[in-house]
Design a protein around this motif. Sequence first.
Motif, PDB file in Angstrom:
ATOM      1  N   GLU A  64       0.816  -1.221   0.000  1.00  0.00           N
ATOM      2  CA  GLU A  64       0.000   0.000   0.000  1.00  0.00           C
ATOM      3  C   GLU A  64       0.850   1.271   0.000  1.00  0.00           C
ATOM      4  N   THR A  85      -9.092 -21.107 -14.201  1.00  0.00           N
ATOM      5  CA  THR A  85      -9.230 -19.695 -13.848  1.00  0.00           C
ATOM      6  C   THR A  85      -9.093 -19.486 -12.343  1.00  0.00           C
ATOM      7  N   ARG A 104      -5.774 -17.532 -10.627  1.00  0.00           N
ATOM      8  CA  ARG A 104      -5.958 -16.370  -9.761  1.00  0.00           C
ATOM      9  C   ARG A 104      -5.318 -16.613  -8.386  1.00  0.00           C
ATOM     10  N   GLU A 110      -2.140 -17.186  -2.902  1.00  0.00           N
ATOM     11  CA  GLU A 110      -2.927 -18.036  -2.010  1.00  0.00           C
ATOM     12  C   GLU A 110      -2.585 -19.506  -2.207  1.00  0.00           C
ATOM     13  N   PHE A 143      -8.353   6.467 -11.597  1.00  0.00           N
ATOM     14  CA  PHE A 143      -7.073   6.184 -12.245  1.00  0.00           C
ATOM     15  C   PHE A 143      -6.899   6.968 -13.533  1.00  0.00           C
ATOM     16  N   VAL A 195      -5.932   5.751  -2.747  1.00  0.00           N
ATOM     17  CA  VAL A 195      -5.411   4.858  -3.787  1.00  0.00           C
ATOM     18  C   VAL A 195      -5.636   3.390  -3.444  1.00  0.00           C
ATOM     19  N   ASP A 196      -5.313   2.993  -2.213  1.00  0.00           N
ATOM     20  CA  ASP A 196      -5.398   1.568  -1.883  1.00  0.00           C
ATOM     21  C   ASP A 196      -6.828   1.055  -2.044  1.00  0.00           C
ATOM     22  N   VAL A 222      -7.453   0.741  -5.830  1.00  0.00           N
ATOM     23  CA  VAL A 222      -6.748  -0.435  -6.347  1.00  0.00           C
ATOM     24  C   VAL A 222      -7.501  -1.702  -5.977  1.00  0.00           C
ATOM     25  N   ASP A 268      -9.024  -4.398  -8.600  1.00  0.00           N
ATOM     26  CA  ASP A 268      -8.529  -5.767  -8.530  1.00  0.00           C
ATOM     27  C   ASP A 268      -9.709  -6.725  -8.400  1.00  0.00           C
ATOM     28  N   ASN A 314     -11.525  -6.882 -11.746  1.00  0.00           N
ATOM     29  CA  ASN A 314     -10.769  -7.707 -12.694  1.00  0.00           C
ATOM     30  C   ASN A 314     -10.951  -9.177 -12.389  1.00  0.00           C
ATOM     31  N   HIS A 315     -10.898  -9.496 -11.105  1.00  0.00           N
ATOM     32  CA  HIS A 315     -11.066 -10.882 -10.661  1.00  0.00           C
ATOM     33  C   HIS A 315     -12.450 -11.386 -11.075  1.00  0.00           C
ATOM     34  N   SER A 360     -12.641 -11.802 -14.921  1.00  0.00           N
ATOM     35  CA  SER A 360     -11.923 -12.934 -15.501  1.00  0.00           C
ATOM     36  C   SER A 360     -12.603 -14.230 -15.078  1.00  0.00           C
ATOM     37  N   ALA A 361     -13.176 -14.263 -13.870  1.00  0.00           N
ATOM     38  CA  ALA A 361     -13.915 -15.454 -13.455  1.00  0.00           C
ATOM     39  C   ALA A 361     -15.143 -15.642 -14.350  1.00  0.00           C
ATOM     40  N   LEU A 375     -14.673 -16.578  -6.083  1.00  0.00           N
ATOM     41  CA  LEU A 375     -14.775 -16.990  -4.683  1.00  0.00           C
ATOM     42  C   LEU A 375     -14.530 -15.764  -3.824  1.00  0.00           C
ATOM     43  N   ARG A 415     -13.277 -15.855  -0.798  1.00  0.00           N
ATOM     44  CA  ARG A 415     -12.214 -16.126   0.181  1.00  0.00           C
ATOM     45  C   ARG A 415     -11.187 -17.055  -0.454  1.00  0.00           C
ATOM     46  N   ALA A 416     -10.115 -17.362   0.301  1.00  0.00           N
ATOM     47  CA  ALA A 416      -9.001 -18.111  -0.292  1.00  0.00           C
ATOM     48  C   ALA A 416      -9.459 -19.467  -0.801  1.00  0.00           C
ATOM     49  N   ARG A 427     -12.305  -5.639 -23.909  1.00  0.00           N
ATOM     50  CA  ARG A 427     -11.245  -4.767 -23.377  1.00  0.00           C
ATOM     51  C   ARG A 427     -11.372  -3.342 -23.944  1.00  0.00           C
TER      52      ARG A 427
END
Lengths: 452, 452
Positions: free
Chosen positions: A229, A339, A343, A349, B226, B248-249, B252, B256, B259-260, B263-264, B272, B274-275, B343
Amino acid sequence: MTTSSATTETVLALLRSAPQSEEQLEQLALEAKTLPPGELVYLVETRPATESAILFRVLDKDAALAVFEALPATHQAELISGLRTQQVADIIGDLDPDDRASLLDELPASVAERLMHGLDLDERAMTTAVLGYPRHAIGRYMSPEVLPLTPGMSVREALAHVRTHAEQAETIYLLPVVDPSRVLLGVVGLRRLLLAEEEALVGDLAHAAVAAEATDDREDAARRFFAAELLAMPIVDGEQRLVGILTVDDAVAILDRENHEDSARTSGTEPLDRAYLSTPILRVVRSRIVWLLVLAISAILTVHVLEIFEDRLDQVVILALFIPLLTGTGGNTGNQAATTVTRALAVGEVRLRDLPRVVWRELRIGAVLGAVLGSLGLLVSGLVYGLAIGTVMGLTLLSICTMAAIVGGLMPLIAKKVGADPAVFSNPFISTFCDATGLIIYFTIATAVLGL
Amino acid sequence: MTTSSATTETVLALLRSAPQSEEQLEQLALEAKTLPPGELVYLVETRPATESAILFRVLDKDAALAVFEALPATHQAELISGLRTQQVADIIGDLDPDDRASLLDELPASVAERLMHGLDLDERAMTTAVLGYPRHAIGRYMSPEVLPLTPGMSVREALAHVRTHAEQAETIYLLPVVDPSRVLLGVVGLRRLLLAEEEALVGDLAHAAVAAEATDDREDAARRFFAAELLAMPIVDGEQRLVGILTVDDAVAILDRENHEDSARTSGTEPLDRAYLSTPILRVVRSRIVWLLVLAISAILTVHVLEIFEDRLDQVVILALFIPLLTGTGGNTGNQAATTVTRALAVGEVRLRDLPRVVWRELRIGAVLGAVLGSLGLLVSGLVYGLAIGTVMGLTLLSICTMAAIVGGLMPLIAKKVGADPAVFSNPFISTFCDATGLIIYFTIATAVLGL
């Protein structure tokens, strides 16, 4: 929104009329002045080369620089060839050293050299420094315009130093602290300086820096930037000497570029390096054809597999009806797993040592998905085509989903293991692989159940 | 790298031994202290719930907070249920109001309420403010801890004000300027303040702000953030009154996340929350099964198409051999086009009015790709299976590539037009559509050429 869009239309109409007279160009300049920078970028970026050049030439200096900076380097290089030497020199002089380096990289060597000679000595030295790093190194993206403090400065001295030298600094919100030979000792935030006692020493306020070496990979460095950060990250050479600083906008641009590349490659295409609408058709073809050929050639495997089972197909032609459904389902299941695991790998992770856990998870996930789809397949195709076909479909879906989930989960890990971009084993590649394997499973089960 | 990895292994081994005695836990705490925060997050995130809880409890307060902040809200909520009340209160009190709001959202209402009562009045008020915005609104991600200036302040006063109140501010590098009723007038950068004359007025230094309304969509707001290369963005209410600031954080993290998600969804799965390694198997299944079912059911279309042509298949069983290759190629071509156009739409290079240009481009791109692949198909399959089959393959590849490129280019524009996420018409969906259309093309051409 409506007014701005109306003006975009006006400018567009003027551009299309191929303005040449003083008067027409003046009107274009006037209309263009009212457009927000984003609209100007859109027009310059997406109109054919001649129209872009006309529009760009009527912009005033600030607008021109803003638009120019927003263009990808390949597009900048094209645009430059249509401009007068003075305008080019002005723009090149005003670019940040890292942006200038990217542009010079795209120009023919002779043009680049001529432009470099037009720069003043300091600017030229900074540009050369940035150009010295390899293409994907973070040094290419840093700004050499950095403002270091020394640990012996008092807060009062440091703030005075910042005030006097702010012009030459890319950012003043994070200040690196260096020793006399420019080795990075730490960093101090401007916030901290402002809140501290005037007589406190910079050395006592500084803390350890999250830094990167100039030769580090740009993506790794940008990810570390965001993980910590930061607002800025000092860049050092191999001897830990400060050479530049990376700011948020650079880090964001790098990650955006990487995301773009990954999502393109995941779909089996190379990213375009300029706006889609103004990229020549053959260049778009080039970005797609290699992948398409590789995939088509791999798909010949499926032809061979089916040839092996040709006599079964001849006996029970009904088996052919389900081929696209089964291969499609296998491909989808494999892509889902790939996918998710790609990720998880990217954000840390999942690591290589987790390979057995990933396989064991995907085996169970695939089996559950296959059980659901298989039951449905058994039911529906059983009702329409009879129990035997229903059984084949049910068992095949169960097996294909399990296999595909494992393959999809494994591929990104294998890619990582051999040091390749996980996107290389892209979704279409996984699909093709699962197609061939799925067909073998299908006909093996069909042979057994139908007693062919 | 090697040492840190070795210590991760040590902590992992200790955790697996299910430590219970004082002594064992103390050793674990000692070893954990030497790990960098990233490794701690990895362990807490990916180990089973009991092991995570043990590890988390032995961390000291700062490390615990750092790890906790890095976890997704759903995981935070689970972890909390295993902690002592005092530790929970400490952590909740130290979180930023926006992070706290996300966490409270994930907790059962009764637990959330109890935790809210443990906060001091100010913290509670700020959390409630953030919680008041809808789930995807940017207000959810802002910090209410903002430090506004007034236009009548001198630079000297403003800097003094910043020094005194910096503790309550999320950032001091961009300072909003407001009128007496808190309406946002503009912003001024700390850099500007520092370099200005001490007697200059804030109102004269401020410039127009790029701001967002608290109810704006988070992705739109983050993209504007951005595009304007900001370090912070003021957030206002419907009457333009300042309610918070986005840093910013946060921006971001939002991008993120988006994007996740994209792409999923592009690969036909839900992200998901969580991890991956610690998500229960059935929850992963749930993230995939709906898409898989929808796609499988759409694929029944391909079965029907093939049924129509069943007698042709019966006559020339060799036609079945090429089905996976042809559908695969169609899907790949469609996905390439869809990815490129999606895109271009996202970054604003393509707009809805460009639809005819996109179709015309993809028609030509698809035709060129089809011509290359078709010639190859004609040659290879002509040599192996004779000229007639070669001709069918050549013509089919040419037509399928052209059709698929157009469909792939159109789909994201159609999605945008009807106000849906372009990722909804995801790659597997385009593949399925191209499969069915491609089969019709294939058998129509085969019927004509082979005179069936």
